[in-house]
Design a protein around this motif. Structure first.
Motif, PDB file in Angstrom:
ATOM      1  N   ASP A 205       0.782  -1.366   0.122  1.00  0.00           N
ATOM      2  CA  ASP A 205       0.059   0.077  -0.050  1.00  0.00           C
ATOM      3  C   ASP A 205       0.928   1.299   0.097  1.00  0.00           C
ATOM      4  OD1 ASP A 205       0.795  -0.556   2.524  1.00  0.00           O
ATOM      5  OD2 ASP A 205      -0.620   0.508   3.398  1.00  0.00           O
ATOM      6  N   MET A 206       2.170   1.136   0.473  1.00  0.00           N
ATOM      7  CA  MET A 206       2.951   2.175   0.472  1.00  0.00           C
ATOM      8  C   MET A 206       3.908   2.360  -0.646  1.00  0.00           C
ATOM      9  SD  MET A 206       1.948   4.107   3.273  1.00  0.00           S
ATOM     10  CE  MET A 206       3.609   4.847   3.452  1.00  0.00           C
ATOM     11  N   CYS A 207       4.228   1.161  -1.183  1.00  0.00           N
ATOM     12  CA  CYS A 207       5.556   0.977  -2.128  1.00  0.00           C
ATOM     13  C   CYS A 207       5.207  -0.008  -3.013  1.00  0.00           C
ATOM     14  CB  CYS A 207       6.857   0.860  -1.224  1.00  0.00           C
ATOM     15  SG  CYS A 207       7.102   2.055  -0.127  1.00  0.00           S
ATOM     16  N   PRO A 208       4.632   0.072  -4.142  1.00  0.00           N
ATOM     17  CA  PRO A 208       4.641  -0.880  -5.269  1.00  0.00           C
ATOM     18  C   PRO A 208       5.975  -0.614  -5.819  1.00  0.00           C
ATOM     19  CG  PRO A 208       2.840   0.724  -5.495  1.00  0.00           C
ATOM     20  CD  PRO A 208       3.467   1.160  -4.377  1.00  0.00           C
ATOM     21  N   PRO A 209       6.442  -1.748  -6.594  1.00  0.00           N
ATOM     22  CA  PRO A 209       7.779  -1.748  -7.402  1.00  0.00           C
ATOM     23  C   PRO A 209       8.180  -0.381  -7.866  1.00  0.00           C
ATOM     24  CG  PRO A 209       6.514  -3.906  -7.863  1.00  0.00           C
ATOM     25  CD  PRO A 209       5.588  -2.935  -7.246  1.00  0.00           C
ATOM     26  N   THR A 210       7.530   0.464  -8.422  1.00  0.00           N
ATOM     27  CA  THR A 210       7.944   1.783  -8.824  1.00  0.00           C
ATOM     28  C   THR A 210       7.407   2.981  -8.105  1.00  0.00           C
ATOM     29  OG1 THR A 210       6.210   1.807 -10.485  1.00  0.00           O
ATOM     30  CG2 THR A 210       8.322   1.165 -11.316  1.00  0.00           C
ATOM     31  N   GLY A 211       6.665   2.388  -6.711  1.00  0.00           N
ATOM     32  CA  GLY A 211       6.325   3.518  -5.899  1.00  0.00           C
ATOM     33  C   GLY A 211       5.214   4.187  -6.486  1.00  0.00           C
ATOM     34  N   PHE A 212       4.857   5.589  -5.907  1.00  0.00           N
ATOM     35  CA  PHE A 212       3.717   6.223  -6.278  1.00  0.00           C
ATOM     36  C   PHE A 212       4.341   7.553  -6.999  1.00  0.00           C
ATOM     37  CE2 PHE A 212       1.749   3.744  -3.144  1.00  0.00           C
ATOM     38  CZ  PHE A 212       0.661   3.456  -3.780  1.00  0.00           C
ATOM     39  N   MET A 213       5.313   7.158  -8.010  1.00  0.00           N
ATOM     40  CA  MET A 213       6.236   8.376  -8.556  1.00  0.00           C
ATOM     41  C   MET A 213       5.113   8.945  -9.693  1.00  0.00           C
ATOM     42  SD  MET A 213      10.002   6.846  -9.237  1.00  0.00           S
ATOM     43  CE  MET A 213       9.493   5.224  -9.467  1.00  0.00           C
ATOM     44  N   GLN A 214       4.223   8.207 -10.147  1.00  0.00           N
ATOM     45  CA  GLN A 214       3.172   9.030 -11.008  1.00  0.00           C
ATOM     46  C   GLN A 214       2.495  10.218 -10.237  1.00  0.00           C
ATOM     47  OE1 GLN A 214      -0.296   6.379 -11.864  1.00  0.00           O
ATOM     48  NE2 GLN A 214       0.450   4.956 -10.354  1.00  0.00           N
ATOM     49  N   PHE A 215       2.519  10.150  -9.017  1.00  0.00           N
ATOM     50  CA  PHE A 215       1.827  11.190  -8.395  1.00  0.00           C
ATOM     51  C   PHE A 215       2.707  12.333  -7.956  1.00  0.00           C
ATOM     52  CE2 PHE A 215      -0.570   7.410  -7.486  1.00  0.00           C
ATOM     53  CZ  PHE A 215      -1.660   7.399  -8.212  1.00  0.00           C
ATOM     54  N   SER A 216       3.852  12.158  -8.495  1.00  0.00           N
ATOM     55  CA  SER A 216       5.070  13.311  -8.170  1.00  0.00           C
ATOM     56  C   SER A 216       4.670  14.516  -8.583  1.00  0.00           C
ATOM     57  CB  SER A 216       6.376  12.900  -8.243  1.00  0.00           C
ATOM     58  OG  SER A 216       7.170  14.002  -8.260  1.00  0.00           O
ATOM     59  N   GLY A 217       4.959  15.666  -7.872  1.00  0.00           N
ATOM     60  CA  GLY A 217       4.872  16.948  -8.713  1.00  0.00           C
ATOM     61  C   GLY A 217       6.009  17.345  -9.532  1.00  0.00           C
ATOM     62  N   LEU A 218       6.936  16.641  -9.695  1.00  0.00           N
ATOM     63  CA  LEU A 218       7.998  16.572 -10.764  1.00  0.00           C
ATOM     64  C   LEU A 218       7.842  15.780 -11.941  1.00  0.00           C
ATOM     65  CD1 LEU A 218      11.055  16.646  -8.124  1.00  0.00           C
ATOM     66  CD2 LEU A 218       9.954  18.750  -9.212  1.00  0.00           C
ATOM     67  N   SER A 219       7.852  16.540 -13.153  1.00  0.00           N
ATOM     68  CA  SER A 219       7.599  15.831 -14.445  1.00  0.00           C
ATOM     69  C   SER A 219       8.628  14.712 -14.721  1.00  0.00           C
ATOM     70  CB  SER A 219       7.503  16.864 -15.667  1.00  0.00           C
ATOM     71  OG  SER A 219       8.816  17.484 -15.418  1.00  0.00           O
ATOM     72  N   ASN A 220      10.204  15.156 -14.214  1.00  0.00           N
ATOM     73  CA  ASN A 220      11.252  14.263 -14.357  1.00  0.00           C
ATOM     74  C   ASN A 220      11.042  12.751 -13.446  1.00  0.00           C
ATOM     75  OD1 ASN A 220      11.888  15.728 -12.102  1.00  0.00           O
ATOM     76  ND2 ASN A 220      14.148  14.898 -12.522  1.00  0.00           N
ATOM     77  N   ILE A 221      10.445  12.862 -12.565  1.00  0.00           N
ATOM     78  CA  ILE A 221      10.318  11.809 -11.476  1.00  0.00           C
ATOM     79  C   ILE A 221       8.899  11.085 -12.166  1.00  0.00           C
ATOM     80  CG2 ILE A 221       9.383  10.985  -9.248  1.00  0.00           C
ATOM     81  CD1 ILE A 221      12.165  12.102  -9.300  1.00  0.00           C
ATOM     82  N   LYS A 222       7.917  11.674 -12.401  1.00  0.00           N
ATOM     83  CA  LYS A 222       6.668  10.829 -13.124  1.00  0.00           C
ATOM     84  C   LYS A 222       7.006   9.959 -14.102  1.00  0.00           C
ATOM     85  CE  LYS A 222       2.863  14.357 -12.223  1.00  0.00           C
ATOM     86  NZ  LYS A 222       2.058  15.102 -12.795  1.00  0.00           N
ATOM     87  N   GLU A 223       8.150  10.455 -15.247  1.00  0.00           N
ATOM     88  CA  GLU A 223       8.372   9.931 -16.257  1.00  0.00           C
ATOM     89  C   GLU A 223       9.312   8.599 -16.089  1.00  0.00           C
ATOM     90  OE1 GLU A 223      10.949  12.644 -18.125  1.00  0.00           O
ATOM     91  OE2 GLU A 223       9.529  13.901 -18.869  1.00  0.00           O
ATOM     92  N   LYS A 224       9.640   8.372 -14.454  1.00  0.00           N
ATOM     93  CA  LYS A 224      10.255   7.051 -14.217  1.00  0.00           C
ATOM     94  C   LYS A 224       9.279   6.033 -13.538  1.00  0.00           C
ATOM     95  CE  LYS A 224      14.576   9.968 -13.363  1.00  0.00           C
ATOM     96  NZ  LYS A 224      15.358  10.209 -12.336  1.00  0.00           N
ATOM     97  N   ALA A 225       8.026   6.577 -13.489  1.00  0.00           N
ATOM     98  CA  ALA A 225       7.195   5.462 -12.781  1.00  0.00           C
ATOM     99  C   ALA A 225       6.833   4.211 -13.705  1.00  0.00           C
ATOM    100  CB  ALA A 225       5.872   6.468 -12.788  1.00  0.00           C
ATOM    101  N   SER A 226       7.813   3.446 -14.134  1.00  0.00           N
ATOM    102  CA  SER A 226       7.720   2.284 -14.700  1.00  0.00           C
ATOM    103  C   SER A 226       8.611   1.081 -14.650  1.00  0.00           C
ATOM    104  CB  SER A 226       7.632   2.372 -16.407  1.00  0.00           C
ATOM    105  OG  SER A 226       8.854   2.728 -17.194  1.00  0.00           O
ATOM    106  N   MET A 227       8.696  -0.112 -14.611  1.00  0.00           N
ATOM    107  CA  MET A 227       9.691  -1.043 -14.339  1.00  0.00           C
ATOM    108  C   MET A 227      10.495  -1.104 -15.497  1.00  0.00           C
ATOM    109  SD  MET A 227       9.439  -2.770 -11.416  1.00  0.00           S
ATOM    110  CE  MET A 227      10.009  -4.429 -11.694  1.00  0.00           C
ATOM    111  N   ASP A 228      10.117  -0.758 -16.590  1.00  0.00           N
ATOM    112  CA  ASP A 228      10.937  -0.892 -17.905  1.00  0.00           C
ATOM    113  C   ASP A 228      12.271   0.166 -17.772  1.00  0.00           C
ATOM    114  OD1 ASP A 228       9.876  -2.660 -19.207  1.00  0.00           O
ATOM    115  OD2 ASP A 228       8.487  -1.507 -20.532  1.00  0.00           O
ATOM    116  N   PHE A 229      11.992   1.414 -17.205  1.00  0.00           N
ATOM    117  CA  PHE A 229      12.718   2.494 -17.176  1.00  0.00           C
ATOM    118  C   PHE A 229      13.987   2.045 -16.166  1.00  0.00           C
ATOM    119  CE2 PHE A 229      14.770   5.595 -14.440  1.00  0.00           C
ATOM    120  CZ  PHE A 229      15.358   6.451 -15.488  1.00  0.00           C
ATOM    121  N   TRP A 230      13.530   1.443 -14.838  1.00  0.00           N
ATOM    122  CA  TRP A 230      14.546   1.074 -13.881  1.00  0.00           C
ATOM    123  C   TRP A 230      15.212  -0.312 -13.971  1.00  0.00           C
ATOM    124  CZ3 TRP A 230      15.662   4.530 -10.590  1.00  0.00           C
ATOM    125  CH2 TRP A 230      14.667   5.530 -10.485  1.00  0.00           C
ATOM    126  N   THR A 231      14.731  -1.309 -14.785  1.00  0.00           N
ATOM    127  CA  THR A 231      15.264  -2.316 -15.268  1.00  0.00           C
ATOM    128  C   THR A 231      16.307  -2.088 -16.324  1.00  0.00           C
ATOM    129  OG1 THR A 231      13.691  -2.889 -16.676  1.00  0.00           O
ATOM    130  CG2 THR A 231      13.440  -4.111 -14.437  1.00  0.00           C
TER     131      THR A 231
END
Length: 375
Positions: A326-352
């Motif tokens: 509920d707090m930390c899915p694999p890519t967190g809740f980055m899609q809700f970030s106020g920073l666009s460059n963080i939102k863009e990283k809200a995917s497993m593909d980016f991190w892997t």
């Protein structure tokens, strides 16, 4: 606690239903938090700082661990004395530490219906004397407290010699509970020159319910070793399931060292730049599972967020998410970030697909000596 314990499924039942997630680093992590001595790595903290130990176990439980090991690694009279400074008296006995470790593990495990695993460690009487009677007596002393406090299963871990492991498993049978055993071996086999394949077959033939490897080597090296073990077991028609609890650091250059990461200049106090990412843990977990590994946890350097990655990766097979989801899915809740460059990283593909840097200009990928050779 007794009501929950009576209802919970045991190790063998859980293994039949799907993969089991172990916990992670204890002594190394407690040392970083200021509760354990670097070097001896003995577990006096269970008596001296019980709240710190409980907190770390709770973090592993919240991360999704199905099993909590009694935090008493390397607890034997010989190791406690060896880790004591000259002129200093040994503060706590083996029995006192093991009893405290059992009580702490039971208390925290009951909060999440986890299993308690009693861990037995190698002993000096085998290493220094090859004395079978003394070796058995030391294992008996470790085992007795786990029988007294009714752990759910016992694990012989961090063994460098399959011969010593065979003695330990034979002693453990008197507990009349499930037995797991693991060795600290890589592709070179054990410290007596016994091959990976022979170790695997001999481990399975002890009658242990679960066999595998832990510590000393990183993900890639462990996967190579696990494949050889699985192939050897298949060749002999042995169906014993595998377990693996690897390091939480990347150290490919020690694959041909019998003592693994212990050979690194950075060990033990400067390993931080080698820390594996949680996405590397996802990748390892999937590969290990595909090789037939059914118990996956962590050893030195595997922190709660690493264990969470194991539990998240195996969520489809386990048919449940870890409690922290509920707090930390694999890519967190980055899609809700106020920073666009963080939102863009809200995917497993980016991190892997990201290759992390160390942040240290001109730092080598692997440790080098003055002559430029890898250690």
């Amino acid at each position: 606690m007794s009501k929950i314990t009576a209802q919970k499924k045991g190790l063998l039942e859980r293994l039949k239903e799907g993969p089991v997630v172990g916990d992670g680093s204890m002594c190394m992590t407690l040392e970083k938090r200021g509760y354990c001595r670097a070097g001896p790595w003995t577990p006096e903290a269970v008596i001296a700082y019980p709240d710190a130990v409980k907190q770390l176990l709770r973090e592993y439980l919240r991360a999704g661990a199905d099993v909590l090991q009694t935090p008493c690694f390397y607890c034997s009279d010989g190791m406690l004395k060896k880790g004591t400074a000259s002129g200093e008296t040994v503060a706590y006995t083996t029995d006192a530490i093991n009893e405290a470790a059992c009580k702490i593990a039971h208390e925290v495990a009951a909060e999440g219906n986890a299993l308690v695993c009693g861990g037995l460690s190698p002993v000096l009487s085998y290493l220094r004397e090859r004395d079978s009677a003394k070796t058995r007596a030391e294992f008996d002393a470790q085992l007795d407290v786990f029988i007294k406090y009714k752990v759910d299963f016992v694990l012989a871990e961090f063994f460098a010699h399959v011969e010593e492991l065979e003695i330990c498993v034979d002693v453990m049978k008197k507990a009349k509970m499930p037995i797991a055993c693991s060795m600290r071996i890589g592709p070179m086999g054990d410290s007596n020159g016994v091959s990976v394949e022979e170790c695997a077959v001999r481990m399975a033939k002890t009658g242990a319910d679960l066999i595998g490897i832990n510590c000393l080597y990183d993900f890639d090296t462990c996967l190579k070793t696990l494949k050889r073990m699985r192939d050897a077991l298949d060749k002999e028609g042995l169906k014993t399931p595998l377990m693996c609890q690897p390091l939480g650091w990347r150290c490919p250059e020690v694959e041909d060292k019998l003592i693994g990461y212990l050979d690194l200049p950075e060990t033990p106090l400067a390993l931080d730049p080698r820390t594996a990412t949680r996405f590397e843990v996802h990748e390892f977990t999937r590969a290990a599972y595909n090789l037939g590994t059914r118990y996956i946890g962590g050893c030195c350097g595997m922190e709660p967020h690493h264990i969470r990655a194991i539990a998240q990766e195996l969520a489809p097979e386990r048919k449940r998410d870890p409690p922290v989801q509920d707090m930390c899915p694999p890519t967190g809740f980055m899609q809700f970030s106020g920073l666009s460059n963080i939102k863009e990283k809200a995917s497993m593909d980016f991190w892997t697909n990201t290759k992390p840097g160390s942040g240290r200009p001109f730092n080598p990928a692997s440790t080098q000596t003055e002559g430029g050779r890898f250690m």
